[in-house]
Every structure is written in structure tokens, then in C-alpha cells.
Motif scaffolding. Structure first.
Motif, PDB file in Angstrom:
ATOM      1  N   PHE A  18       0.807  -1.218   0.000  1.00 35.54           N
ATOM      2  CA  PHE A  18       0.000   0.000   0.000  1.00 35.54           C
ATOM      3  C   PHE A  18       0.843   1.273   0.000  1.00 35.54           C
ATOM      4  O   PHE A  18       1.976   1.283   0.452  1.00 35.54           O
ATOM      5  CB  PHE A  18      -1.014  -0.011   1.139  1.00 35.54           C
ATOM      6  N   SER A  19       0.200   2.308  -0.504  1.00 36.60           N
ATOM      7  CA  SER A  19       0.853   3.620  -0.638  1.00 36.60           C
ATOM      8  C   SER A  19       0.178   4.596   0.319  1.00 36.60           C
ATOM      9  O   SER A  19      -0.852   4.271   0.914  1.00 36.60           O
ATOM     10  CB  SER A  19       0.660   4.104  -2.072  1.00 36.60           C
ATOM     11  N   PRO A  20       0.719   5.813   0.432  1.00 36.07           N
ATOM     12  CA  PRO A  20       0.051   6.804   1.275  1.00 36.07           C
ATOM     13  C   PRO A  20      -1.402   7.042   0.859  1.00 36.07           C
ATOM     14  O   PRO A  20      -2.263   7.321   1.689  1.00 36.07           O
ATOM     15  CB  PRO A  20       0.906   8.054   1.063  1.00 36.07           C
ATOM     16  N   SER A  52      -2.204  -7.923   3.302  1.00 38.51           N
ATOM     17  CA  SER A  52      -1.300  -6.860   2.863  1.00 38.51           C
ATOM     18  C   SER A  52       0.146  -7.236   3.161  1.00 38.51           C
ATOM     19  O   SER A  52       0.431  -7.802   4.216  1.00 38.51           O
ATOM     20  CB  SER A  52      -1.625  -5.547   3.580  1.00 38.51           C
ATOM     21  N   ALA A  53       1.044  -6.915   2.231  1.00 39.95           N
ATOM     22  CA  ALA A  53       2.479  -7.158   2.469  1.00 39.95           C
ATOM     23  C   ALA A  53       3.148  -5.900   2.983  1.00 39.95           C
ATOM     24  O   ALA A  53       4.366  -5.796   3.010  1.00 39.95           O
ATOM     25  CB  ALA A  53       3.153  -7.629   1.192  1.00 39.95           C
ATOM     26  N   GLY A  54       2.336  -4.911   3.389  1.00 38.72           N
ATOM     27  CA  GLY A  54       2.903  -3.690   3.955  1.00 38.72           C
ATOM     28  C   GLY A  54       3.053  -2.606   2.919  1.00 38.72           C
ATOM     29  O   GLY A  54       2.437  -2.648   1.850  1.00 38.72           O
ATOM     30  N   ILE A  57       7.624  -0.237  -0.992  1.00 39.23           N
ATOM     31  CA  ILE A  57       8.925   0.326  -0.599  1.00 39.23           C
ATOM     32  C   ILE A  57       9.692   0.975  -1.751  1.00 39.23           C
ATOM     33  O   ILE A  57      10.804   1.437  -1.563  1.00 39.23           O
ATOM     34  CB  ILE A  57       9.821  -0.706   0.128  1.00 39.23           C
ATOM     35  N   ARG A  58       9.081   0.984  -2.944  1.00 44.63           N
ATOM     36  CA  ARG A  58       9.763   1.720  -4.016  1.00 44.63           C
ATOM     37  C   ARG A  58       9.723   3.195  -3.646  1.00 44.63           C
ATOM     38  O   ARG A  58       8.704   3.704  -3.184  1.00 44.63           O
ATOM     39  CB  ARG A  58       9.047   1.503  -5.366  1.00 44.63           C
ATOM     40  N   ASN A  59      10.817   3.850  -3.844  1.00 47.60           N
ATOM     41  CA  ASN A  59      10.921   5.281  -3.493  1.00 47.60           C
ATOM     42  C   ASN A  59      10.610   5.585  -2.034  1.00 47.60           C
ATOM     43  O   ASN A  59      10.147   6.655  -1.691  1.00 47.60           O
ATOM     44  CB  ASN A  59       9.990   6.135  -4.377  1.00 47.60           C
ATOM     45  N   PHE A  60      10.810   4.609  -1.176  1.00 47.99           N
ATOM     46  CA  PHE A  60      10.529   4.781   0.246  1.00 47.99           C
ATOM     47  C   PHE A  60      11.300   5.960   0.830  1.00 47.99           C
ATOM     48  O   PHE A  60      10.788   6.719   1.627  1.00 47.99           O
ATOM     49  CB  PHE A  60      10.966   3.503   0.962  1.00 47.99           C
ATOM     50  N   ALA A  61      12.570   6.022   0.398  1.00 44.28           N
ATOM     51  CA  ALA A  61      13.450   7.041   0.966  1.00 44.28           C
ATOM     52  C   ALA A  61      12.920   8.449   0.694  1.00 44.28           C
ATOM     53  O   ALA A  61      13.265   9.396   1.403  1.00 44.28           O
ATOM     54  CB  ALA A  61      14.846   6.883   0.399  1.00 44.28           C
ATOM     55  N   ALA A  93       0.156 -11.029   6.144  1.00 40.25           N
ATOM     56  CA  ALA A  93       0.049  -9.696   6.762  1.00 40.25           C
ATOM     57  C   ALA A  93       1.454  -9.344   7.221  1.00 40.25           C
ATOM     58  O   ALA A  93       1.944  -9.872   8.219  1.00 40.25           O
ATOM     59  CB  ALA A  93      -0.924  -9.704   7.927  1.00 40.25           C
ATOM     60  N   PHE A  94       2.117  -8.502   6.436  1.00 37.87           N
ATOM     61  CA  PHE A  94       3.488  -8.129   6.762  1.00 37.87           C
ATOM     62  C   PHE A  94       3.576  -6.622   6.992  1.00 37.87           C
ATOM     63  O   PHE A  94       2.812  -5.844   6.418  1.00 37.87           O
ATOM     64  CB  PHE A  94       4.454  -8.508   5.630  1.00 37.87           C
ATOM     65  N   GLY A  95       4.578  -6.235   7.753  1.00 40.48           N
ATOM     66  CA  GLY A  95       4.911  -4.824   7.919  1.00 40.48           C
ATOM     67  C   GLY A  95       3.703  -4.002   8.348  1.00 40.48           C
ATOM     68  O   GLY A  95       2.952  -4.374   9.266  1.00 40.48           O
ATOM     69  N   GLY A  96       3.477  -2.893   7.620  1.00 34.33           N
ATOM     70  CA  GLY A  96       2.351  -2.014   7.917  1.00 34.33           C
ATOM     71  C   GLY A  96       1.026  -2.776   7.898  1.00 34.33           C
ATOM     72  O   GLY A  96       0.081  -2.415   8.604  1.00 34.33           O
TER      73      GLY A  96
END
Ligand SMILES: CC/C=C\C=C\CC(=O)SCCNC(=O)CCNC(=O)[C@H](O)C(C)(C)COP(=O)(O)OP(=O)(O)OC[C@H]1O[C@@H](n2cnc3c(N)ncnc32)[C@H](O)[C@@H]1OP(=O)(O)O
Length: 719
Positions: A18-20, A52-54, A57-61, A93-96
């Protein structure tokens, strides 16, 4: 992602990552459900059969702090709701994703689901309250284990630990709706993790001190496991809200660290290897893998045994062939012991060991006539390999793929003695072959794309990472490694001790330095290769200067150690002294130090004090320098391939991203300048001369790593 019990039908198709935008939509829908009097309870589920896998993380930084904070506030919104919130976890269900589930009042999953907080593996920590809620739910020891390792927890274990409230055979959504109906009207206070106390331990302080040391030791310089630990520790001593602040602070520290960037790069680099494309355009799109229903392994030495185990793991029946009865008996006993150990390991990890397929052990080449694939794993002797491949081309069916596990030798030369060079391919495993993830897949001039596709698909079915590379002496990994080892030997000749060299590389993040690794692998392995190349032994022309070969500096010390029977761990002495032959306890060896002093005296070398920086730079930059040559030769298609090889085959510390990424972070101009400096001081070590491709990149203004491949002009593909 939000579905409701009874009246609310808002349902947004959350992407698995998921994204913001998804976070905002979740917030909107939870608010809507909270304010709608007709909604009695809410079930949160994923779309397309996955929870959800959280986060994506592309462009996370590049995501700002507010976006990360917003997930925690949505989790908190869910938790504070006066209506029961139930997470229906399908598959993962990972991460977020798990953090959202931890905000829910109840969690239900299907039997094959896995849950976890893998942020640590990408250089982060669970930043949406996971480090504060999980210990409140399952206690500090289990939370430290799960959060600092990032491991995937199977549903049955998660149920036992208390992460899940129920596990159902099939779709958990139905069960979640039933649960929501059952609990509507019950008090939610006890279900809100933010209100719970962290379960006490009688010896909490001592437990945490010991756990911190263990985490630090295992982290080997990686920051994220240590920060994960500190965040969980905060849950013990701070009230919930302050713990959340501490978690946020540690998360932002990690996010801005070079390590999280490197680990995220390594994550995507590894996955990019799956999508191989040859310089001639061949790829999965143009090449079909052949089915491998039965395979054979020739040679049951250390590598052969591990390869047999890997094939069996992929449920492929194996014919295991040796050259004489005694070797076959020894090999058979070793393979069976290995399979038993693997089964025991699975049992200890709570997995059900599958009934192993027992290999067909034989001395008879005729048993290979119906196999789809052969992997030859005999000694590194070209004449022996050619003899075997000639035999194979007579015995094996025409469509059988002929693979060699050579770590250095020429695939084209081996293929030349067969009737099917298009079906000959290098399948280079790394020791121990049943454990190490990497397989270099080497194509020769005539290897067909279908053979590559078959080998890549085989690697995947064995749970390994295949990286397609071109054919040259040592391919990618060992070709680069030669320079790393040469520098270590030269530094020792010039005044360093093996312990000093190893310490510097260990502090960089390797579990062991080069000399200790050499002792572990066996110094005779390299000795045999150097003898094969005529660099030492009987084939060495008389009058060859002891410390030069073909005008280039050469260290005879490793050969001298082998001539004295010092093969490393297995003989109880090598660069170090061991407690016993086969022993693991390495001690500095006063004899070796005396031997080195004598050697320097004999060859008029004045020992000098060598700085840690010089040790590190000469070892690592010379290795990466060869990487730039490999790129410009077209042997590796991109720097990501080299980094994936080094991280997964040579235990290069993942948190530095691999040799090419590391070089890009140090800065290409600095690496170039240092190489120039060392090359000038050592004119007889040509491998220190900066590669023309590195010089070209610096002249181009040091473009980002992802652009390097496009600057390779003269791809020198072997296909
Ligand atoms: C707004 C931000 C707020 C909050 C932050 C929260 C913290 C987090 O959630 S951080 C992310 C935590 N999750 C992970 O780290 C999971 C990472 N993924 C995996 O472990 C695996 O992909 C898997 C989910 C176990 C699935 O494995 P598998 O079935 O073997 O598939 P893969 O080949 O690994 O992946 C397929 C495909 O998806 C891409 N991908 C995987 N994970 C992510 C991700 N988190 N973000 C973006 N993309 C991801 C992967 O690169 C593959 O892409 P291809 O293009 O097909 O190669």
C-alpha cells in the motif's frame, strides 16, 4: 480494504503493497464507519486473496515523515473505534499490514497465512506502532525475536503466540463476520493493545541485557536489528504514547541511514535477476524452460552432496553417480546423513519433514540415459570434465541438458567435446550447496536461451537465486574474488598479519575475513587451481621468479603453506592454528608469524605498518575494480547482478548493498583516486590499475548506478 458487517459496503481494493493514498482512503472509510450509526462492526480485509504485504517500498526514501506518521494515526483510529474492528487476514500480513491488524480488536487468518514485521530486513523498524503493540500482545521475548529477525510466522505459530485469535481452514472473511457478530456489544477496552501492560518478566533487566548483546552480535554491524531492539525495549520502560514517539525517532534515524537505502536496493536487485535478458534480446519471453523430471549428479564430494540435497528439496528424483565403489559408499553415507540433518532441522523449526525421495546411487553411467538434466560436480580438472562430457553426449538422451558445476573453467571448451553445445551450461553452486542461495548460471557461446530458462527455473524450484552471467575464467564471483585475495596476500607479505587483515574486513561487516574463510574452505582448493594454471607445482618453468608470474606480482605464501600440509581447518593449521584437525577454534599461530618474518627476510621485504584504511581499500576497491571490467566485458549485465552474487554467494554484508553499490556510495572519484594511488605505489600489481570503465564513469560525472549498464558501449557477449 474495509468491509463491513451489516450495512457498510465501502470496499477499496488495496494493492498488496500500500501507498500513502491507500492509508488516506483507509482513514476516510474508518471515519465513515465510525460515524454511521447503522454500522455495528467492521471487518478489514485485503483484495485478491491477500491481506497486505505492507508499504510499497519503491521510493521509500523519498516519502516524508508525515506519511509514515499517518499510518500510525490510522492504526490508532482503528484501535480507538467504539465498534469492533476485526482483521480478516488472508495469506499474508506483513509490515504495515500487520500493524493495521494489531490496531484491530480481533485477528483471524486462514491456515496457510503468514504474518511478520520484516522491516528490519530492509533496514527499518515497524514504524506504525508495531514495536509497542506486539510486546504488549505476546510478551517481550517473542516480540524481540519476531521484530529483530523479520521472520515470517506461520498462522499456527501466530495463534499459539497470541498474535491471532482464530485460524480457519479457508476464507477468513466469513469467520471474521461471524466473530464480529458474536462480539458486538462486548467491552473493547481489554482488546485495545495500547491500554495493555507489557507482560512482566521476573528478570526483565537481565533478560534485556543479554538479548541486546545477542542482537548486536547477530547484526554484524547492521543498525536495524539493534534499533528494533531499542524500540521494543522502550515498550518496557515507557508509557505507550512515549514509546510511540521513541519508535518514530528511531524509525526516522534508520530511514535516513545509508543502510536502509542499501538494503532496499539489495531487495530489488535480487528480484531483478529473475528477469534475465541476454545481450541478443533472448529472455523468458522468447525461451521456454524444459521440464526437469529426473536429474543426475556426477561426483559426490562436498559440492555434489549439497547439489543432490537441493534437487531433492525441489522434489526432483536424482541419480547420484560416483567413479568407484569406495567413493560411492562414502558419498552415499554423507548424502543420507545430510538429508537426515535437514529433516531434523525442519522438525526443530516446527515444520513437518516430508518423506525424502532417496537418490538412486550408482557407478553405472548407463543409469543416466533417461535423465533430463545432469549436473557434473567432479574436481576442477578440465581433462576430467571433458572426458565426462564426451561420455554424457553418447549416453544421455539428445534433449538432456548438460550442466557443469565448475567454478572457473571454460564452458565452451567443455561444450566442444559434446554433440550438443547448445545444451551445455554452467550451473555454479556455492558451498554449502544445500544452504547457499546463489547459483551462477553461465552461458557459453552456443548455449541456447531455452537451456538458460531451464537452469533459471530449476534454481527457483530449489529455492535459490539464479543470476545469468557470461563465460570467462572464474565468471563473475570468483574472477573478482581473486583480486581480493591477492591484495590480502600482498598486504601480509608487506607487513600485516592475517589477524589484522581479517579484523578490518570483519569490522566492515563480513562474518569472517578472507584468511579465516580460506582456512574454512581449504587452502588446497586454490592451490589445485593455481597448479592447473601452471602458476605453481611441477608445471612451473624453471627459473620463474618466486614472487612474480608473467611479470606480475604473485604471492607464493599460500602455495608454501599447502606444500607444508597446512590446508586450513581440516588439517588443524593454515593461516591460523586450530584446536584440532577439523576444529573450529582459530588462534593466531606464532609459528606462522615466524614464518612470515623469515619469508620477508629471504625476499628483502622491509615490513611496514599498514593502516586499516589501506587494508580495506586495497581489498575492496580492487575487487570492485574487476567488477567494472566485468561490466564492460558484458560478463555481468548490470551492477545489480554483481551485487546479488556477492551478497548471496560470498556473504558480502547486505547492509552495504554489495561491492558495486558500496563503491557508488563511497563515490567513484574517490575510488578512482585511491586505485591510482595504490597502482602507482605497486606498479607490478596491474589489477590495481583503475579499469577504463570506472574512468569513463568518472569522466561522465559519476552517473547513478542504475545508469551504469547503459554506458557500457562495447558489450562483449559470448552468445
Ligand atoms: C506509507 C508508508 C507507511 C508505513 C510503512 C510501513 C512499513 C512497511 O510496511 S515496510 C514493508 C514491509 N513489507 C515487506 O518488507 C515485504 C517485502 N516483500 C516480501 O517479503 C515478498 O515480496 C513477499 C511479500 C513475501 C512475496 O514474496 P514472493 O511471492 O516471492 O514475491 P516477490 O518476488 O518477492 O515479489 C513480487 C513482486 O513484488 C515486488 N515487491 C515485493 N514487496 C514489495 C514492496 N514492499 N513494495 C514494492 N514492491 C514490492 C517485488 O519487487 C516483485 O516485483 P517484480 O517487479 O515482479 O519483480
Amino acid at each position: 480494504m474495509v468491509d463491513c458487517f451489516q450495512t457498510l459496503h465501502t470496499h477499496f481494493n488495496c494493492l498488496i503493497y500500500f501507498s500513502p493514498v491507500v492509508t488516506q482512503a483507509l482513514e476516510r472509510d474508518v471515519n465513515q464507519a465510525n460515524s454511521d450509526p447503522t454500522v455495528k462492526a467492521v471487518v478489514i480485509c485485503g483484495a485478491n486473496g491477500k491481506f497486505s504485504a505492507g508499504a510499497d517500498i519503491r521510493n521509500f526514501a523519498n516519502i516524508g515523515q508525515s506519511k509514515f506518521s499517518s499510518l500510525e494515526s490510522v492504526v490508532s483510529l482503528i484501535e480507538k473505534s467504539d465498534k469492533p474492528m476485526v482483521a480478516a487476514i488472508e495469506d499474508l500480513a506483513f509490515g504495515g499490514g500487520l500493524e493495521i491488524a494489531l490496531g484491530c480488536h480481533y485477528r483471524i487468518a486462514n491456515m496457510k497465512a503468514r504474518v511478520g514485521l520484516p522491516e528490519v530486513t530492509i533496514g527499518l523498524l515497524p514504524g506504525a506502532g508495531g514495536t509497542q503493540r506486539l510486546p504488549r500482545l505476546i510478551g517481550v521475548p517473542a516480540a524481540i525475536d519476531i521484530i529483530t529477525t523479520g521472520r515470517h510466522v506461520p498462522a499456527t505459530e501466530a495463534l499459539k503466540l497470541g498474535i491471532l485469535d482464530e485460524v480457519v481452514e479457508e476464507n477468513p472473511i466469513e469467520a471474521a463476520i461471524n466473530l464480529a457478530q458474536r462480539v458486538t456489544g462486548q467491552p473493547l477496552g481489554p482488546r485495545r493493545l495500547c491500554l495493555k501492560e507489557v507482560p512482566k518478566l521476573p528478570n526483565m533487566e537481565a533478560f534485556l541485557d543479554e538479548a541486546r548483546l545477542k542482537v548486536k552480535k547477530r547484526a554484524n554491524g547492521q543498525l536495524s536489528p539493534q534499533m528494533c531492539f531499542e524500540a521494543v525495549r522502550a515498550s518496557v520502560y515507557l508509557p505507550f504514547a512515549e514509546g510511540i514517539q521513541k519508535e518514530k525517532q528511531l524509525f526516522m534515524y534508520l530511514l535516513s541511514s545509508g543502510q536502509s537505502k542499501a538494503l532496499q536496493y539489495a531487495f530489488f536487485a535480487q528480484r531483478a535477476m529473475e528477469k534475465w535478458v541476454l545481450p541478443n534480446g533472448a529472455s523468458w519471453g522468447t525461451a521456454d524452460p524444459q521440464p526437469v523430471k529426473k536429474a543426475a549428479v556426477i561426483g559426490l564430494g562436498t559440492m555434489g552432496r549439497g547439489i543432490v540435497a537441493s534437487l531433492l528439496k525441489a522434489k526432483i528424483p536424482v541419480v547420484a553417480l560416483e567413479q568407484d565403489k569406495k567413493q560411492l559408499e562414502v558419498g552415499k553415507a554423507a548424502v543420507m546423513a545430510l538429508l537426515e540433518r535437514e529433516a531434523l532441522k525442519m522438525h526443530q523449526n516446527g515444520q513437518k519433514p516430508k518423506k525424502p525421495i532417496v537418490p538412486h546411487f550408482t557407478l553405472d553411467f548407463g543409469a543416466l540415459k533417461d535423465v533430463d538434466l545432469v549436473i557434473e560436480a567432479v574436481f576442477e580438472e578440465i581433462a576430467l570434465k571433458k572426458e565426462i562430457f564426451h561420455k554424457l553426449s553418447v549416453i544421455c538422451k539428445p534433449e538432456a541438458l548438460l550442466g557443469t558445476n565448475t567454478s572457473y573453467l571454460d564452458i565452451d571448451e567443455i561444450a566442444s567435446v559434446t554433440d550438443r553445445p547448445h545444451k551445455v551450461i554452467g550451473i555454479h553452486f556455492f558451498s554449502p550447496a544445500h544452504i547457499m542461495k546463489l547459483v551462477e548460471i553461465i552461458y557459453g557461446q552456443q548455449t541456447s536461451p531455452s537451456a538458460i530458462a531451464t537452469a533459471m527455473s530449476l534454481a527457483k524450484s530449489m529455492g535459490k537465486i539464479g543470476v545469468v552471467v557470461g563465460n570467462c575464467f572464474g565468471f563473475v564471483g570468483n574472477r573478482m574474488l581473486t583480486h581480493y585475495y591477492d591484495q590480502a596476500y600482498f598486504l601480509i607479505e608487506d607487513g600485516s598479519t592475517p589477524e589484522e587483515v581479517d579484523k578490518v574486513l570483519q569490522e566492515f561487516g563480513f562474518k569472517m575475513g578472507p584468511l579465516r574463510v580460506g582456512d574454512l574452505a581449504g587452502l588446497d582448493v586454490g592451490w589445485r587451481i593455481r597448479k592447473g594454471k601452471g602458476q605453481t607445482g611441477d608445471a612451473l618453468p624453471p627459473g620463474t621468479p618466486p614472487r612474480h608470474r608473467d611479470g606480475m606480482r604473485y604471492s607464493p605464501i599460500p602455495d608454501m603453506l599447502c606444500e607444508m600440509g597446512r590446508y586450513g581447518e581440516k588439517t588443524g593449521k593454515g593461516w591460523y592454528l586450530y584446536d584440532k584437525p577439523g576444529g573450529k577454534i582459530a588462534q593466531p599461530d606464532p609459528w606462522l608469524h615466524g614464518f612470515l618474518s623469515d619469508f620477508r627476510r629471504t625476499h628483502n621485504i622491509t615490513a611496514r605498518t599498514i593502516s586499516q584504511d589501506e587494508i580495506l581499500e586495497r581489498c575492496l576497491y580492487s575487487l570492485a575494480n574487476e567488477g567494472f571490467r566485468i561490466l564492460s566485458d558484458g560478463i555481468a549485465s548490470c551492477p545489480e547482478a554483481i551485487d546479488t552474487i556477492y551478497i548471496n554467494g560470498y556473504a558480502w554484508p547486505r547492509h552495504t548493498g554489495g561491492p558495486m553499490f558500496y563503491t557508488s556510495q563511497v563515490g567513484l572519484p574517490k575510488v578512482l583516486a585511491k586505485l591510482q594511488e595504490y597502482a602507482e605505489a605497486n606498479p607490478d600489481i596491474p589489477s590495481l590499475q583503475p579499469s577504463p570503465f570506472l574512468q569513463k564513469l568518472v569522466a561522465l560525472g559519476s552517473p547513478p548506478l542504475k545508469e551504469w549498464a547503459s554506458h557500457v558501449r562495447s558489450q562483449n557477449s559470448k552468445l
